[in-house]
Each structure stands twice: as structure tokens, then as C-alpha cells.
Design an enzyme around this catalytic site. Structure first.
Site, PDB file in Angstrom:
ATOM      1  N   ASP A 196     -20.278   9.540  14.704  1.00 28.63           N
ATOM      2  CA  ASP A 196     -20.255  10.596  15.712  1.00 28.63           C
ATOM      3  C   ASP A 196     -21.333  11.615  15.430  1.00 28.63           C
ATOM      4  O   ASP A 196     -21.170  12.496  14.588  1.00 28.63           O
ATOM      5  CB  ASP A 196     -18.885  11.277  15.717  1.00 28.63           C
ATOM      6  CG  ASP A 196     -18.879  12.485  16.633  1.00 28.63           C
ATOM      7  OD1 ASP A 196     -19.756  12.574  17.543  1.00 28.63           O
ATOM      8  OD2 ASP A 196     -17.999  13.341  16.455  1.00 28.63           O
ATOM      9  N   ASP A 250     -19.452  15.637  22.377  1.00 30.02           N
ATOM     10  CA  ASP A 250     -18.223  15.888  21.652  1.00 30.02           C
ATOM     11  C   ASP A 250     -17.986  17.385  21.710  1.00 30.02           C
ATOM     12  O   ASP A 250     -18.917  18.181  21.868  1.00 30.02           O
ATOM     13  CB  ASP A 250     -18.364  15.431  20.196  1.00 30.02           C
ATOM     14  CG  ASP A 250     -17.031  15.339  19.499  1.00 30.02           C
ATOM     15  OD1 ASP A 250     -16.561  14.210  19.288  1.00 30.02           O
ATOM     16  OD2 ASP A 250     -16.417  16.407  19.202  1.00 30.02           O
ATOM     17  N   HIS A 255     -18.346  14.697  14.164  1.00 30.31           N
ATOM     18  CA  HIS A 255     -17.319  14.641  13.116  1.00 30.31           C
ATOM     19  C   HIS A 255     -17.774  13.804  11.924  1.00 30.31           C
ATOM     20  O   HIS A 255     -16.976  13.491  11.045  1.00 30.31           O
ATOM     21  CB  HIS A 255     -16.020  14.067  13.689  1.00 30.31           C
ATOM     22  CG  HIS A 255     -15.407  14.965  14.714  1.00 30.31           C
ATOM     23  ND1 HIS A 255     -14.479  15.928  14.398  1.00 30.31           N
ATOM     24  CD2 HIS A 255     -15.623  15.103  16.049  1.00 30.31           C
ATOM     25  CE1 HIS A 255     -14.119  16.593  15.493  1.00 30.31           C
ATOM     26  NE2 HIS A 255     -14.816  16.095  16.514  1.00 30.31           N
ATOM     27  N   CYS A 301     -11.648  13.755  17.923  1.00 32.23           N
ATOM     28  CA  CYS A 301     -13.041  13.370  18.068  1.00 32.23           C
ATOM     29  C   CYS A 301     -13.294  12.712  19.418  1.00 32.23           C
ATOM     30  O   CYS A 301     -12.782  11.636  19.715  1.00 32.23           O
ATOM     31  CB  CYS A 301     -13.413  12.410  16.943  1.00 32.23           C
ATOM     32  SG  CYS A 301     -15.063  11.730  17.126  1.00 32.23           S
ATOM     33  N   SER A 338      -7.361  16.352  25.624  1.00 34.74           N
ATOM     34  CA  SER A 338      -7.166  15.475  24.469  1.00 34.74           C
ATOM     35  C   SER A 338      -5.718  15.061  24.229  1.00 34.74           C
ATOM     36  O   SER A 338      -5.461  14.207  23.382  1.00 34.74           O
ATOM     37  CB  SER A 338      -7.692  16.173  23.217  1.00 34.74           C
ATOM     38  OG  SER A 338      -9.036  16.559  23.406  1.00 34.74           O
TER      39      SER A 338
END
Lengths: 381, 620
Positions: B354, B369, B375, B389, B330
Site C-alpha cells: 500500500d 487510501d 499502510h 486500509c 469502512s
């Protein structure tokens, strides 16, 4: 020759000359020969001082040898020539006896057995033979009709061969060559027929191969091979020759200067104070030094030949000429081997190399020459 | 016999002798002339050759090695120095019986089989005659005394002081400064004649790190001494000499304190930290843990020590910050998001739903995810970065496509060597269509873009690259080449701007604010490190998958062996308003970027920005 005798007795022409001659006569000294020898000896000490890394000990010892040698020369010069001739056979027999003794009770060093030890005093019979040989042959041939006939030539060769073979056995190639030369030289001066000489040369050439194959030791063969190609064994047998040629060549015409020779002072040149000393001279005094020394040697030889020519009797003539020529062989072999012209055989440079034996032998020889030189005038009077 | 034959004919004999004597005289003159010709040839014709030969005999050129340049940190603390060390060497050419000499030496000094082995190795190498070959280094006082007393029976044995490289913080800078080592046969063989001269008398060469990349500056210039030697190689006098020129000193951007703090922060873990001065690209700290003592290599590492280092599962010799290629996870999201803004794919207000996964149109495959339940309904850019996310970025990646992602990320240095001044850097992978065709022989699939958008799949980056990436973010697009060396021999090394990323200012604000939210937001993934800080920082956590998890399976750290657990990452910078330091942290198999990597970064920030260190830095 009454005419000549008459000329010599002219009072005006030779009174002043006679004065020095008379002194020489009484002392049994040859002025020119003595002068040349003194110059060479002195020069030799100068070179040796440098070659021995300025060792005063070496110079003092060499000085003492010279002193002994000059005394020996002077004493031998007093011996009447006819007495020498009478003692010649005995000298020969004693010499050969000593050489045989070496085989049984001799002491050795470096794989060679050359010395007799007499209560701490070491004595090399082959040195004695260097003088005994020409005296004996000169005495033998001097009593014969000259030129010698075949029988006498043959007997002479036998006389020469006996000690030479004994010396080769020690082994000492250099000395055996010199001893042989001193005897054969007498034969030559006695008028040996050219036929024999050419035959001998032919025989010598023919015997080279068997000589190489059966007589020469490996180390002697190696020396010859090294001479032909020193580069083949740069660090071994070739080293000496390469380094001495470098020393000589780098000296140039004027030389690097006394005590300035790098080859010798930095230990590149082995035996720089003994057999290879002329390389030191050549490096430090250049071609000028070499020519000067060779010039002095040639003058000594010419003086010796003059003495021989003037000698009245065959014995004196042959002996003087042989001693003189042997002296030149010394010079030629040494100067030639150090410069890579001849194989390396252990021959010192006369009156320059360090070492007492050779000097005493040489000066004794010159004593004999002086005895012959002064004997002649006695006969005339 | 007649009368005439009994008496000798004296006149005839005299005449005969006279002729022979004259002949002998002529022969003598001829032979003498032969000698004269011989000496003339040597002394006149070939004089020059023999002079050369004679000089070559006696004059040797002895090299005088220069002292190697010193290495200081930014505050003038000495990191690499040269210490006198007493070395026992042997000149083989002057030893009669090497075995005997070694036996005698064995009684006087401690000689290990390893010493003998290295000694023999060097004897076999190409070397000058009469060169001393070292046998033992670092002799003690007692050993030197023992050798001195026994000198007379140790021909060819020498003890001499030698300057040997010493690293004051052997372990701390092993991967940055690297180390010098003995010149080996391969290096010697690769030298050209000039190098061969330059290294005459020098035994060491930079093997790794800055010691290697700045080798030519550090080395200096060899001096010489023309000496006269005798036939046995003994030096008798110096004829001429030229002084060596010492090598140039290096001053680094690195800060020893910062380096130590970063190293300590990684204690017990395998990982890497890179800290970069945002304004210049200067590397303030570069750590790879675990490390090793660089001093072990200087005079030749023992076989046992080397085996220990080389066979350790923790790979202490491996330079993680420069050669370790990890999925960045990330940590790349800020760059992807910025690309989205730049290419008008998204706006700061754009949001996605999400549910905990993403599905490509017309595909049944689910892209998960990291948060199982997702999220929430309206995840916008700020929240997507702050909470990391994945679904938001799957969507963004799909809409943007690989070409734009690749082009944009490339501007931040992804997939390219950073060009830092330490050798052996790896380039990582920042995939593109071309790359995939070349490397995999396959076309680009839409799913691939999704993986790239969250820094997974084929994406690989070195911690140094991540450091450069975040520094570029912090400086709003100034992409500097990172460098460790601040000055060489007093000459400052100018910062090198590789690229200026051209993006609207408002976009920078959005992204950087979102990154601040990561640390200081109430739901930021690294919010724990924001607590109690005297300054504001920004960052991004990352968790990189080491083992691919099959569809339908869940990541269960307990079930995975420790070495297969996820890598923890964090990139960030501080202070937020005026960024001065950018940091990239990687902790191998530590699972959580927020839990393991971010705290390391906080310690580094603190060390640089707070208290004493701050004052020190301010005075710089």
C-alpha cells in the site's frame, strides 16, 4: 200529528221511561249526550296526563276548565230557546263589534292579533263568534220560509262573510273556517237548493287560484305544500307531520301502552299535549284507542242530529244541527291534519287537547243543544 | 201574499230538514270511514316502517372507546400510558349561538386562536350528529370549577374526562414508539366501514413508529351502548351495552436505561444508534438525535411548535436510524473481507503493498487510501481491517468483482429493508450491475467495484441495516429480522431467522479476530475505546464522505463547512467471546469514526454489560 201524540201519552209504555225523562226535563239535561261527553272528557284527561309528561299541574288546570265548562253547559241549558232566538241579532252585533275591536285594541302573540284584554283576562272574540254565528243565522233563516230564496241566501252569505273576513285578517285560518262552516251549515240544513250548492262548489274551485295567490299568507301556503310533501322540509314545517305520523304508525293496533309512547315522551312530537294529542293517543293506545275515540265522537254527532231532528221549530233544528256538524268538523280537521290527510291548521281535538277556551266554547254549544233537546218536550206537553 | 205563504209549512220544513240531516249523517259516516282508513293505513299497513322510524328516532348507539394498549420496555417500565385528561367539548347541535358560547367560554378558560382553528377544522369534518367536538384539552382544576359554576348558561358545552396517550419519556422514544395523533380527514376517508366502526368514539390513531405498526393490536375493540335519547339528543337511559375490549399491551426489547445512555452519548450531535440483541434480533436501543417530545403530537401540535420542529436544520423529526441513508464507509469492510475469504480471492495470509493509493491495471486514475502515505509493504487481512486500509480493499474489490460482492453483502441484509417493526423504513443501496443499469442507465465500470469495496460511491445504508449487518457478523451468520416488540398482549414474538450465512468457521474466526484488533490491537483505529474495558469487543470504524473530493485534492475539514464534513460511523459487538449486543453508531459530520462514533458504542456496551445493568440484564 195527533196520532203520534196519542202514542206518546200511553201511560204503560212510557211511565218508567218518563221518570228519567222528567228529571232530564227539569234539569234540562240530555242524558246520553252528557254520558258521552263525560266519557270523552275523562279519557281526554288520561291521554293528556301522558301527553303532558305526567304533569299534575296540567291535569288540575284542565280539570278546572272542565268544571267551568260543565257549569257553563248546565247554565246555558237552562236558557229558554226562544230567548236565545230573540237575543240572536244582538249576539251577532256584539260579536262583530268585538272582532272589530280586536283590530284596534287587540293584543297579539306570534304574529297574530286575536285577543282582547279585559283587566288581565284574555278573551278571544272569534271563540264567541263560533256560537254567535250559528245562532244568528239559525234565527234569521228560521223565521223565513224554507228552503230559502235567493234574497235570503244572499243576505245569509253577507252575514257569514263579515266576521269570517275579520277573523281571517287576524290571521286565524282554522277558526275562520270553523266559523264559516257553522254559518253555512245552517244554510245547508235550511234546505239550500242543490243548484246553489253545486254553483258554490264550482265557484270555490274557481277561486282556489286567486285564493292561493292573493289571500293566503306564506305560512299558510307552506302548510299546504308541506302536506303534499312533508319530506321536503324534514326539520322545518315537515317535522311535525313526519313525527306525528311516526307516532301514530308505530303505535300499531294495540299501542305501546299508556305512558309508554316514545315519540311523545322523548319530545320528538311537538305540541303533543295540544293540537297533536291524538298522535299520543294513537301511539299509546293504538288503532283500538283511535277507533274508540272516533266512535264516541260519532255517537255524540248522531245524538246531536237526533236532537236536531226531534226539535220542533226551525230555529232549534238548524242551530242544533249546525252546532253538531261544526263539532264534527273540529274532529275531522284535527284527526285528519295530525295524520297528514289535511293541512295543519290550528284546530284542537275536542275535549282532549289542553286548553280552556275551546272546551268552554264546545260545552257551551252542548248546553245549547241540551236546551233545544229539552225545549221540545215542553212544547209537546 | 196569500195566507198559505205567510204561514210556514212546518211539515215540509221538517221533511226537508230530515232529508238533509240523514244526508249529513251519511257524509259524517263516510268521512269517519276515511279517517279510519287513514289510521288503519298508518297503524296496520305501514306499522313496521313507522316502528323502525320511531326506533331510529330514539335509539342511538353510542360507542365506548377501548383503552389503548400500554407499552412497556423490557424491564416493565411504562413508556406509553393513558392519562385522564379533562376535555372541553361542544355539541354544536345543542348550541343556539356558537359565537356567543365561544365568547363566554373565552372568559372562563384559556382558549387560543389555535384551539379555535382546530375546533373549526373538526366541525367541518364528517362526524355523527350530536358528537361532541373537543375545543380545549388538559383543563386545569380552576377551569373545570369555573365551567361548572357557569353550566347553566353554557348549553351544549361538555367537560369530560378522556384518556389521552402520554409518553413517560417523550423525547427518548419518539422515533421508535412514535406517537398517536388525532384521526385526520384523510385517514377517516380511507377507512372502510369496518374501520369506521372500530374507530367510533376513538379520536386517536397511531401516526408513527410502533404506535402505527401495532395499531391494530393497541387499538382494542370498541364497546357500545344502546341509549335512548330525546329529540335534542340527551341520553335518557341505557338500553343495552357491550364492554369494550382494551388494546393489547406491548413489551419491547428496548431498554430504557440503554436507550437513555445512547441518547446521552450523542448529546450535542446529530446521529443515530442502533443496538441489537445478537441472539434474537431484538432491538435493545434505537436512537435518533436530536429528538422531540412525542407528547406534543397527541392532542394536536400547535402550528408554532410544528413549524419550529419542521424547520429546524437539525431535523429532529427525521428518523435517522431508519430513514437516514448514509454511505457506510469502512464499516462494510469486514463483510467484503469475508466475501474474499469465502470465494477464495484472498487468504488470511495474502497481503498487498500500500503506497497510499491503488491504480487499476491500464488506468492512470489513482484510488487513494485515507492514509496519505499508505499502510506499508505487507498489509494482510487482519491489518487491513484493523487499520482500515483502503488499498487492500481496492485490490480485493477489483479481484472479486461486483457480482460476488453484491451477492455476499446481500446475505447480510445490505440494500434491503431490514423488516424491523417500525414503519417508513428506507432500503439503502447495495449496488449491482442491474441496479446501475436501472438507476443510472450505465454499465458497471471496474472502478465502481473499488468504491463498493470501501463502502463509498453509490453505497447507502441505514444505521438499522448496519446494526443488522454487524449482528449477523457477531452471531457468525445468523441473520435475524430486527424487531422492537418482544410480546404482544403477553404473546411472545418469536425471533425470525431470515438467513443463515454459510461460511467456513475459520473464516469467521479470521474476520472477527481482525475486528477485535480494531478495538484491542495496538494500531486498531478504535483502540482508544478498548482501554480499561472489563470485556473484549470487536468492531469497525467508518468515515463516510459526504462531499466527493476531486482527483488530486485533499480532504481539508477546516475548509469544508460543518455540514459537509464526513460522517463518523462505528459498528461493533461485545463481549467478543459470547456476543450479546451489536451496535451501529452514526454521528453526522463528526469526521472520524474512531474519534466520534466508537466512544458512543463503548458507552452503550458499558451500559449493557457492566455493573448494575449487567445484573439487570442477567435476571432477564
Amino acid at each position: 200529528m195527533p196520532h203520534q201524540d196519542f202514542l206518546r201519552r200511553l201511560p204503560e209504555s212510557d211511565r218508567s221511561l218518563r221518570k228519567r225523562d222528567r228529571l232530564q226535563q227539569r234539569l234540562h239535561i240530555d242524558f246520553w249526550l252528557l254520558l258521552l261527553l263525560l266519557i270523552i272528557s275523562a279519557g281526554g284527561l288520561v291521554v293528556l296526563f301522558s301527553a303532558s309528561d305526567q304533569s299534575m299541574t296540567t291535569i288540575k288546570r284542565q280539570g278546572i276548565y272542565f268544571l267551568i265548562a260543565y257549569i257553563a253547559m248546565f247554565m246555558v241549558a237552562q236558557v229558554p230557546v226562544h230567548f236565545m232566538r230573540r237575543m240572536a241579532p244582538w249576539a251577532y252585533v256584539v260579536g262583530v263589534g268585538l272582532l272589530i275591536a280586536v283590530i284596534f285594541v287587540g293584543v297579539g302573540a306570534k304574529g297574530a292579533q286575536r285577543w282582547l284584554s279585559l283587566g288581565g283576562f284574555r278573551f278571544q272574540p272569534s271563540e264567541f263568534m263560533k256560537l254567535a254565528m250559528p245562532i244568528a243565522i239559525a234565527a234569521y233563516l228560521g223565521q223565513r220560509h224554507l228552503p230559502p230564496v235567493f234574497k235570503h241566501v244572499f243576505f245569509t252569505l253577507v252575514l257569514v262573510a263579515i266576521p269570517v273576513v275579520l277573523i281571517i285578517k287576524q290571521p286565524d285560518l282554522g277558526t275562520s273556517i270553523l266559523v264559516a262552516a257553522s254559518g253555512l251549515m245552517v244554510l245547508f240544513f235550511a234546505g239550500l237548493s242543490w243548484r246553489y250548492i253545486f254553483a258554490a262548489v264550482a265557484a270555490l274551485l274557481a277561486s282556489l287560484w286567486p285564493l292561493w295567490q292573493f289571500v293566503l299568507h306564506d305560512y299558510q301556503k307552506k302548510r299546504v305544500l308541506t302536506l303534499l310533501n312533508p319530506e321536503a322540509d324534514r326539520l322545518g314545517a315537515g317535522w311535525n307531520i313526519i313525527q306525528s305520523k311516526t307516532a301514530i304508525g308505530s303505535g300499531g293496533v294495540p299501542g305501546k301502552g299508556w305512558l309508554q309512547g316514545t315519540q311523545s315522551h322523548l319530545d320528538f312530537l311537538p305540541e303533543g299535549h295540544t293540537d297533536f294529542i291524538i298522535a299520543v293517543l294513537a301511539e299509546e293506545f293504538g288503532l283500538i284507542g283511535v277507533l274508540t275515540l272516533l266512535g264516541l265522537y260519532v255517537l255524540v254527532v248522531l245524538r246531536g242530529l237526533t236532537i236536531a231532528i226531534r226539535a220542533q221549530e226551525s230555529f232549534g233544528r238548524l242551530l242544533a244541527a249546525s252546532l253538531t256538524l261544526t263539532f264534527f268538523v273540529y274532529v275531522f280537521v284535527n284527526v285528519g291534519m295530525v295524520s297528514g290527510l289535511l293541512p295543519v291548521v290550528g284546530v284542537p281535538l275536542p275535549l282532549v287537547s289542553q286548553g280552556g277556551t275551546s272546551i268552554v266554547t264546545l260545552m257551551t254549544g252542548f248546553g245549547i243543544l241540551m236546551a233545544i233537546a229539552t225545549e221540545r218536550r215542553k212544547v209537546i206537553r | 201574499m196569500s195566507e198559505a205563504r205567510q204561514f210556514k209549512d212546518h211539515h215540509r220544513e221538517a221533511r226537508l230538514f230530515f232529508a238533509r240531516a240523514i244526508l249529513a249523517g251519511l257524509v259524517i259516516v263516510a268521512l269517519t270511514a276515511l279517517l279510519v282508513v287513514r289510521y288503519y293505513s298508518l297503524q296496520v299497513t305501514h306499522h313496521e316502517d313507522y316502528v323502525t322510524q320511531s326506533d331510529r328516532n330514539r335509539v342511538h348507539v353510542l360507542p365506548i372507546p377501548p383503552t389503548r394498549g400500554l407499552i412497556y420496555d423490557r424491564n416493565g417500565e411504562l413508556l406509553a400510558e393513558n392519562r385522564a385528561s379533562y376535555t372541553l367539548s361542544i355539541v354544536q347541535e345543542r348550541v343556539d349561538d356558537l359565537g356567543l358560547t365561544l365568547a363566554v367560554l373565552g372568559e372562563l378558560v384559556d382558549i387560543s386562536p389555535n384551539d379555535i382553528e382546530k375546533f373549526n377544522d373538526q366541525l367541518r369534518q364528517r362526524r355523527r350528529p350530536f358528537d361532541a367536538v373537543p375545543l380545549r384539552y388538559n383543563l386545569t382544576e380552576e377551569e373545570i370549577a369555573g365551567l361548572a359554576v357557569n353550566e347553566f348558561r353554557l348549553d351544549g358545552v361538555e367537560v369530560h374526562a378522556q384518556l389521552v396517550r402520554h409518553y413517560t419519556h417523550g423525547e427518548l422514544f419518539a422515533h421508535t414508539i412514535g406517537y398517536v395523533g388525532r384521526i385526520n380527514e384523510r385517514e377517516l376517508a380511507s377507512f372502510n366501514e369496518e374501520q369506521y366502526q372500530a374507530y367510533a368514539g376513538t379520536h386517536s390513531i397511531g401516526k408513527n413508529g410502533l404506535e402505527r405498526s401495532y395499531e391494530s393490536d393497541l387499538l382494542g375493540e370498541v364497546g357500545y351502548q344502546n341509549v335512548e335519547t330525546n329529540a335534542r339528543g340527551r341520553v335518557l337511559r341505557v338500553l343495552e351495552s357491550g364492554d369494550p375490549k382494551p388494546g393489547k399491551d406491548l413489551v419491547l426489547h428496548l431498554d430504557t436505561n440503554l436507550q437513555r445512555k445512547a441518547f446521552e452519548a450523542l448529546e450535542g450531535h446529530r446521529g443515530a444508534v442502533v443496538a441489537i440483541d445478537v441472539k434474537t434480533g431484538g432491538v435493545l436501543a434505537a436512537v435518533s438525535a436530536p429528538s422531540f417530545d412525542a407528547n406534543l403530537f397527541v392532542t394536536g401540535i400547535s402550528f408554532k411548535d410544528y413549524r419550529e420542529l419542521n424547520q429546524s436544520r437539525d431535523l429532529p423529526l427525521f428518523n435517522r436510524f431508519l430513514q437516514g441513508q448514509y454511505p457506510p464507509g469502512s464499516t462494510v469492510k469486514p463483510v467484503i473481507a469475508m466475501a474474499g475469504l469465502h470465494y477464495d480471492i484472498v487468504t488470511p495470509e495474502y497481503s498487498v503493498y500500500d503506497p497510499g493509493f491503488y491504480r487499476l491495471p491500464n488506468s492512470s486514475r489513482l484510488y487513494r487510501d485515507w492514509k496519505r502515505r499508505g499502510h506499508g509493504t505487507k498489509v494482510d487481512l487482519k491489518q487491513a481491517i484493523a487499520e482500515s486500509c483502503d488499498t487492500y480493499f481496492y485490490d480485493l474489490g477489483h479481484n472479486m468483482g461486483i457480482d460476488k460482492m453484491h451477492a455476499f453483502g446481500y446475505q447480510f441484509g445490505m440494500g434491503e429493508r431490514t423488516g424491523v417493526d417500525v414503519p417508513n423504513e428506507r432500503r439503502g443501496i447495495w449496488p449491482s450491475r442491474d441496479w446501475k443499469r436501472g438507476a443510472r442507465g450505465q454499465p458497471w465500470y471496474p472502478g465502481d467495484s473499488l468504491n463498493v469495496a470501501i463502502g463509498q460511491g453509490d453505497v447507502l445504508a441505514t444505521p438499522m441495516q448496519l446494526g443488522v449487518m454487524v449482528a449477523t457478523l457477531a452471531s457468525r451468520g445468523e441473520h435475524y429480522k430486527p424487531h422492537m416488540v418482544a410480546s404482544v398482549g403477553g404473546e411472545p414474538v418469536a425471533p425470525e431467522l431470515i438467513n443463515q450465512v454459510q461460511v467456513e468457521g475459520a473464516h469467521w474466526d479470521s474476520i472477527l479476530e481482525a475486528m477485535k484488533e480494531v478495538v484491542h490491537g495496538t494500531r486498531g483505529t478504535a483502540r482508544r475505546i478498548g482501554q480499561g474495558a472489563e470485556y473484549q469487543m470487536a468492531g469497525k470504524t467508518g468515515t463516510a464522505q459526504v462531499v466527493a473530493i476531486a482527483q488530486g485534492e485533499e480532504y481539508d475539514s477546516e475548509a469544508l463547512s460543518e455540514r459537509n464534513r464526513d460522517h463518523a460511523l462505528f459498528v461493533g459487538f461485545a463481549p467478543f467471546d459470547d456476543p450479546r449486543i451489536a451496535v451501529a453508531v452514526l454521528v453526522e459530520n463528526a469526521e472520524s469514526g474512531s474519534g466520534a462514533a466508537a466512544p458512543v458504542a463503548r458507552k452503550v456496551f458499558d451500559a449493557w454489560l457492566v455493573g448494575e445493568d449487567n445484573a439487570q440484564q442477567g435476571s432477564d
